[in-house]
Design a protein around this motif. Structure first.
Motif, PDB file in Angstrom:
ATOM      1  N   VAL A 192       1.293   3.601  -4.816  1.00  0.00           N
ATOM      2  CA  VAL A 192       0.743   4.485  -6.111  1.00  0.00           C
ATOM      3  C   VAL A 192       0.159   5.814  -6.069  1.00  0.00           C
ATOM      4  O   VAL A 192       0.462   6.718  -6.709  1.00  0.00           O
ATOM      5  CB  VAL A 192      -0.552   3.494  -6.802  1.00  0.00           C
ATOM      6  CG1 VAL A 192      -0.995   4.193  -7.892  1.00  0.00           C
ATOM      7  CG2 VAL A 192      -0.023   2.087  -6.926  1.00  0.00           C
ATOM      8  N   TYR A 193      -0.355   5.835  -4.718  1.00  0.00           N
ATOM      9  CA  TYR A 193      -0.901   7.322  -4.321  1.00  0.00           C
ATOM     10  C   TYR A 193       0.486   8.430  -4.416  1.00  0.00           C
ATOM     11  O   TYR A 193       0.244   9.499  -4.542  1.00  0.00           O
ATOM     12  CB  TYR A 193      -1.660   7.330  -3.195  1.00  0.00           C
ATOM     13  CG  TYR A 193      -2.943   7.351  -3.156  1.00  0.00           C
ATOM     14  CD1 TYR A 193      -3.658   8.517  -3.550  1.00  0.00           C
ATOM     15  CD2 TYR A 193      -3.855   6.220  -2.866  1.00  0.00           C
ATOM     16  CE1 TYR A 193      -5.135   8.571  -3.751  1.00  0.00           C
ATOM     17  CE2 TYR A 193      -5.161   6.177  -3.137  1.00  0.00           C
ATOM     18  CZ  TYR A 193      -5.865   7.432  -3.498  1.00  0.00           C
ATOM     19  OH  TYR A 193      -7.330   7.436  -3.476  1.00  0.00           O
ATOM     20  N   LEU A 194       1.465   7.844  -4.136  1.00  0.00           N
ATOM     21  CA  LEU A 194       2.709   8.752  -3.902  1.00  0.00           C
ATOM     22  C   LEU A 194       3.153   9.271  -5.211  1.00  0.00           C
ATOM     23  O   LEU A 194       3.888  10.238  -5.404  1.00  0.00           O
ATOM     24  CB  LEU A 194       3.749   8.070  -3.241  1.00  0.00           C
ATOM     25  CG  LEU A 194       3.904   7.822  -1.594  1.00  0.00           C
ATOM     26  CD1 LEU A 194       4.860   6.982  -1.346  1.00  0.00           C
ATOM     27  CD2 LEU A 194       3.410   8.890  -0.968  1.00  0.00           C
ATOM     28  N   HIS A 195       2.924   8.576  -6.307  1.00  0.00           N
ATOM     29  CA  HIS A 195       3.049   9.174  -7.781  1.00  0.00           C
ATOM     30  C   HIS A 195       2.524  10.505  -7.984  1.00  0.00           C
ATOM     31  O   HIS A 195       1.288  10.759  -7.797  1.00  0.00           O
ATOM     32  CB  HIS A 195       2.483   8.200  -8.798  1.00  0.00           C
ATOM     33  CG  HIS A 195       3.011   8.234  -9.994  1.00  0.00           C
ATOM     34  ND1 HIS A 195       2.973   9.272 -10.889  1.00  0.00           N
ATOM     35  CD2 HIS A 195       4.048   7.527 -10.787  1.00  0.00           C
ATOM     36  CE1 HIS A 195       3.302   9.293 -12.126  1.00  0.00           C
ATOM     37  NE2 HIS A 195       4.270   8.195 -11.945  1.00  0.00           N
ATOM     38  N   PRO A 196       3.352  11.353  -8.321  1.00  0.00           N
ATOM     39  CA  PRO A 196       2.805  12.797  -8.582  1.00  0.00           C
ATOM     40  C   PRO A 196       1.554  13.106  -9.411  1.00  0.00           C
ATOM     41  O   PRO A 196       0.995  14.205  -9.344  1.00  0.00           O
ATOM     42  CB  PRO A 196       4.034  13.735  -8.911  1.00  0.00           C
ATOM     43  CG  PRO A 196       5.087  12.602  -9.375  1.00  0.00           C
ATOM     44  CD  PRO A 196       4.701  11.021  -8.729  1.00  0.00           C
ATOM     45  N   ALA A 197       1.347  12.153 -10.490  1.00  0.00           N
ATOM     46  CA  ALA A 197       0.668  12.211 -11.595  1.00  0.00           C
ATOM     47  C   ALA A 197      -0.866  11.567 -11.152  1.00  0.00           C
ATOM     48  O   ALA A 197      -1.966  11.855 -11.823  1.00  0.00           O
ATOM     49  CB  ALA A 197       0.836  11.483 -12.759  1.00  0.00           C
ATOM     50  N   VAL A 198      -0.858  10.759 -10.078  1.00  0.00           N
ATOM     51  CA  VAL A 198      -2.039  10.121  -9.520  1.00  0.00           C
ATOM     52  C   VAL A 198      -2.794  10.891  -8.633  1.00  0.00           C
ATOM     53  O   VAL A 198      -2.619  11.273  -7.658  1.00  0.00           O
ATOM     54  CB  VAL A 198      -1.512   8.816  -9.082  1.00  0.00           C
ATOM     55  CG1 VAL A 198      -2.911   8.197  -8.072  1.00  0.00           C
ATOM     56  CG2 VAL A 198      -0.878   7.842  -9.834  1.00  0.00           C
ATOM     57  N   LEU A 199      -4.274  10.822  -9.036  1.00  0.00           N
ATOM     58  CA  LEU A 199      -5.356  11.532  -8.097  1.00  0.00           C
ATOM     59  C   LEU A 199      -5.594  10.648  -7.339  1.00  0.00           C
ATOM     60  O   LEU A 199      -5.909  10.826  -5.887  1.00  0.00           O
ATOM     61  CB  LEU A 199      -6.431  12.159  -8.815  1.00  0.00           C
ATOM     62  CG  LEU A 199      -7.444  12.929  -8.249  1.00  0.00           C
ATOM     63  CD1 LEU A 199      -7.171  13.927  -7.582  1.00  0.00           C
ATOM     64  CD2 LEU A 199      -8.678  12.967  -8.967  1.00  0.00           C
ATOM     65  N   GLU A 200      -6.302   9.523  -7.612  1.00  0.00           N
ATOM     66  CA  GLU A 200      -6.793   8.218  -6.997  1.00  0.00           C
ATOM     67  C   GLU A 200      -6.270   6.872  -7.533  1.00  0.00           C
ATOM     68  O   GLU A 200      -6.028   6.644  -8.743  1.00  0.00           O
ATOM     69  CB  GLU A 200      -8.376   8.506  -7.086  1.00  0.00           C
ATOM     70  CG  GLU A 200      -8.912   9.591  -6.308  1.00  0.00           C
ATOM     71  CD  GLU A 200     -10.504   9.605  -6.377  1.00  0.00           C
ATOM     72  OE1 GLU A 200     -11.168  10.251  -5.490  1.00  0.00           O
ATOM     73  OE2 GLU A 200     -10.963   9.136  -7.512  1.00  0.00           O
ATOM     74  N   ALA A 201      -6.329   5.948  -6.625  1.00  0.00           N
ATOM     75  CA  ALA A 201      -5.920   4.753  -6.967  1.00  0.00           C
ATOM     76  C   ALA A 201      -6.482   3.646  -6.111  1.00  0.00           C
ATOM     77  O   ALA A 201      -6.899   3.996  -5.079  1.00  0.00           O
ATOM     78  CB  ALA A 201      -4.472   4.330  -6.951  1.00  0.00           C
ATOM     79  N   SER A 202      -7.048   2.427  -6.804  1.00  0.00           N
ATOM     80  CA  SER A 202      -7.374   1.352  -6.058  1.00  0.00           C
ATOM     81  C   SER A 202      -6.759   0.253  -6.703  1.00  0.00           C
ATOM     82  O   SER A 202      -6.351  -0.175  -7.972  1.00  0.00           O
ATOM     83  CB  SER A 202      -8.823   1.203  -6.208  1.00  0.00           C
ATOM     84  OG  SER A 202      -9.407   0.419  -5.558  1.00  0.00           O
ATOM     85  N   VAL A 203      -6.608  -0.829  -5.799  1.00  0.00           N
ATOM     86  CA  VAL A 203      -5.622  -1.987  -6.029  1.00  0.00           C
ATOM     87  C   VAL A 203      -6.214  -3.267  -6.083  1.00  0.00           C
ATOM     88  O   VAL A 203      -6.794  -3.220  -4.840  1.00  0.00           O
ATOM     89  CB  VAL A 203      -4.355  -1.903  -5.639  1.00  0.00           C
ATOM     90  CG1 VAL A 203      -3.554  -3.286  -6.019  1.00  0.00           C
ATOM     91  CG2 VAL A 203      -3.366  -0.903  -6.134  1.00  0.00           C
TER      92      VAL A 203
END
Lengths: 514, 514
Positions: free
Chosen positions: A419-430
């Motif tokens: 998810v972090y590799l997505h260019p729009a994503v600043l932060e992610a948690s799953v």
């Protein structure tokens, strides 16, 4: 055997055996580099001679109030000089220093102060009401049996002076005034036994009451030297305090800096601008880059930011957590039941366990947690990981964060990486979300970067899911994506338990109609 | 007190307490940098993976011959890979490594091997006859009760192969063959107790029998880390072995190099050319500059030499021995009777004493020497020194080297400093000579630089004396100057006891007729 007796039968004596303690580092720093800067905080600059005298004053002032062996001194402060001084001054009086996470709320701080039997509370002027509220909670619980700790309020010239004045009106003593009651030539004594406790710190207690982690003088000494060695912090290094000193005593760098006669650049608040300014203007050689700190830097406005970014292969290798630290004698990934090491195949999951002098002394007043943590003579980290063929270890997940979908384990960390590799994503948690069909499935919580148009959440979610599908096994792909800011602990860790609670509120993922 | 029990009552267990030992460094180096060069010797190059396997082979091969706890293994070798390997392989078998000064004569080596009860002798091919002669002396003394140690002869590809063949014809086993009898995956065990002995080394015994200095695992570990820190030997440093490994285990750098996963450049013989070549071609980052080594460099032919020399002020400050090492908790200059520190005035002489984990475990089988060395809970160095106002300590002389002239103390070192400034002087040593008028007076032994015409010794002596008179108090000026080479120990220390004997042969200085 006579030969064995001969070669080994030479007893310890006062000349050849000294309890290990990092306190000696300070005495040596004051001797080796009395005029070198020890601490810089805004316009304030102390030398090692100053720091040694101030710490002895603190120790002496505490001792004069009968604070010593068996006492705990709590410190509630951001990275300012006083919290650094407490790391030496408190144990020089024989007491244990307990640095409290400043982002905790009053009921939790009340729990900590009560659990640690704090006799003194040193508190930064801007956290004074937190301390007072916490003490009031304890007083209400204990009624007549409550003995209020000595409250020392620390002024900070970089803050609004009225907050200090307000605090002093309550009768609290000001830190500088308190120091004046101590002798700058105080003849402090090292511990008789290196196993004696030097510091206490609490876990964040995400799933239960916080646990009090106790560190001994021996471990603090060895961690200090190991840290210098591993991170090449040589004599005179200039360290920028992006890492809170209340977090594991700043990984013992508090004491390392005295060992190497280095300079601490205090940082009351971690901002990209403050970090870049310190690097540019204060000769910073080292700082700790927790994910939250690096993210702050990477996503700072362009005017603040010039950083080389690692290439992909380097990033992949650096993502592995590696091998044991010097000073940690054992590190392995084992089957938690049999304790047998997992094969070094880069894929078999096991629990990461460790042993050595860098491991905590134990949890305070918690025999059950100690029995679990030290079962079978290893410290159980609660982290799941793999061993690579070259012996390097990679953390895959917290044991409790694993997602079980259709009976298969999914590493939430691996999904997050995608998810972090997505260019729009600043932060992610799953985290796991209940799933009618699979039991559980991955649910991604995402914060978008500034400037990204996320107004059509459904479209953005579909885009993220599509992005993940190109990179992950099908059952690893998040079935749901939720946008918004992520809840975090004081050290920047994302509070997964809160996200799990949110996922629960969402209810189970319905069976697909296809 | 309940609070004290709570905060300190957390026992040691297998997860949080490990005996300190430098042996773990090797296991870690092999894991962290398996392909990095560990040892380079001429055309021979070992990696850390190689070294770990070879050391485990050595430990295993020893263990298979019942060499283990309580055993001593002697090593007689210059700085070649095998002596490095012995620092790990021998203690991995539980035994104690005793590296023998290769410049000793057979009767002295016989004394050492007998005193240490060596069960194994590892000997370099070119020192084989020294070992054999020594063992023959013991056999003659002990007759029927003599049990000959296992002799292992180490071949060196940089030497004449015939010497190795000669040695093997006596029935000695070759080192590489011996390693082949060991298991490269040997499951070595760390010591149960960090106070167990790891190494034994002998004093030069200039005035009495050599004393066996015992080092424990704890001290070796702490010295290794301290050395890395103080000398900025970071990960991957390349260390040139100008210092003999048999000298105090190369100040523990043997083990330091494993802690930092560095590279050892072996040096069978210390010459200026070999040193400059290694610096130029092998990326050497560190080497130890004992006076004899630096002198070799400074006085090398111009084609070999490009070195910046310190200016006078820097030289004056660097001549001071400084402050305590990290890892040495106490260092002071005291009145030897009262043990009270001398004033920090830069002039009051006292004995230099120290305490801490870097101090030896004790002398082997020598309770009297131990009682003296550790009297009053301090290690007595036998060095006389002063404390400067800034706390730095400067060695002024060995207690036994002080010259007493007309009831006044003269530091032989201070007189030597003046003589060394004379442009014709390569080396100088000053001892007491009997003096009819003053009891004693300074006698200088001097080696002149190459190319200096010293044929008129009387004129040169007068010139040196005149030179000293311009720089020293009158009674400090040498009354006699003797020219010639100076006798030295294996580590380049000048043997003052031999010079004293020579001074005695000269007879007393006659009363001046003036």
């Amino acid at each position: 055997m006579a030969a064995e007796r001969d070669i080994d039968d030479l007893p310890r004596n006062a000349a050849n055996y000294t309890a290990l303690t990092p306190l000696w580092f300070l005495e040596r720093a004051a001797l080796a580099h009395p005029a070198r800067a020890s601490l810089v905080h805004g316009a304030l600059r102390y030398t090692w001679a100053d720091t040694y005298r101030r710490c002895r004053r603190l120790a002496s002032a505490l001792a004069r109030r009968s604070v010593g062996h068996g006492s705990t001194v709590a410190v509630i402060a951001p990275n300012i000089p006083a919290i650094y001084e407490a790391h030496f001054g408190v144990p020089m009086a024989g007491a244990v220093v307990n640095c409290v996470n400043i982002r905790l709320n009053a009921p939790t701080v009340a729990f900590l102060l009560e659990h640690s039997s704090a006799e003194v509370v040193m508190v930064d002027q801007d956290f004074f009401s937190l301390a007072e509220d916490s003490l009031r909670i304890i007083a209400d619980q204990k009624k007549g049996s409550f003995k209020k700790p000595l409250v020392i309020v620390i002024g900070d010239h970089t803050c609004d002076p009225s907050a200090l004045q307000d605090a002093l009106r309550t009768g609290a003593i000001e830190y500088e005034k308190f120091l004046e009651t101590g002798d700058p030539e105080f003849a402090w004594k090292p511990p008789q036994d290196e196993w004696k406790s030097i510091a206490l710190g609490y876990t964040s207690g995400t799933t239960s009451s916080p646990k009090g982690v106790v560190l001994h003088h021996r471990g603090a000494y060895l961690m200090s030297l190991s840290g210098a060695l591993v991170w090449k912090m040589n004599d005179g290094a200039v360290y920028l305090w992006t890492l809170p000193m209340f977090h594991c005593n700043g990984w013992c760098y508090t004491w390392t800096l005295a060992a190497i006669c280095g300079t601490s650049i205090c940082l009351r608040q971690v901002t990209a601008k403050a970090i870049f300014s310190a690097i540019a203007n204060q000769g910073v050689t080292h700082f700790c880059g927790a994910p939250v700190v690096l993210n702050t830097l990477i996503n700072a406005p362009p005017a603040d930011t010039i950083l080389p970014l690692p290439d992909d292969e380097r990033a992949r290798l650096q993502a592995r957590q590696g091998i044991r630290y010097v000073g940690l004698e054992g590190l392995d990934v084992v089957d938690p039941k049999s304790m047998a090491p997992v094969p070094a195949d880069g894929s078999t999951l096991g629990e990461i366990v460790m042993r050595g002098n860098a491991v905590m002394k134990g949890y305070l007043k918690n025999p059950k947690a100690n029995a679990e943590a030290f079962e079978n003579g290893w410290f159980h980290s609660g982290d799941l990981g793999v061993r690579h063929p070259d012996g390097y270890i990679e953390v895959k997940d917290r044991a409790k964060d694993i997602i079980i979908s259709g009976g298969e384990n999914i590493s939430s960390l691996e999904v997050e990486k995608a998810v972090y590799l997505h260019p729009a994503v600043l932060e992610a948690s799953v985290v796991a979300r209940a799933d009618e069909q699979w039991g559980e499935s991955p649910c991604a919580f995402v914060t978008l970067k500034d400037g990204v148009d996320g107004s059509d959440e459904a479209a953005m979610a579909a885009n993220v899911i599509k992005f993940c599908r190109e990179r992950l096994p099908g059952y690893w792909v998040p079935k749901s994506v939720v946008f918004g800011p992520l809840p975090k602990t004081a050290t920047g860790k994302i509070k997964k338990h809160e996200l799990r609670a949110k996922a629960k509120e969402l209810g189970p993922v319905r069976k697909s109609r296809m």
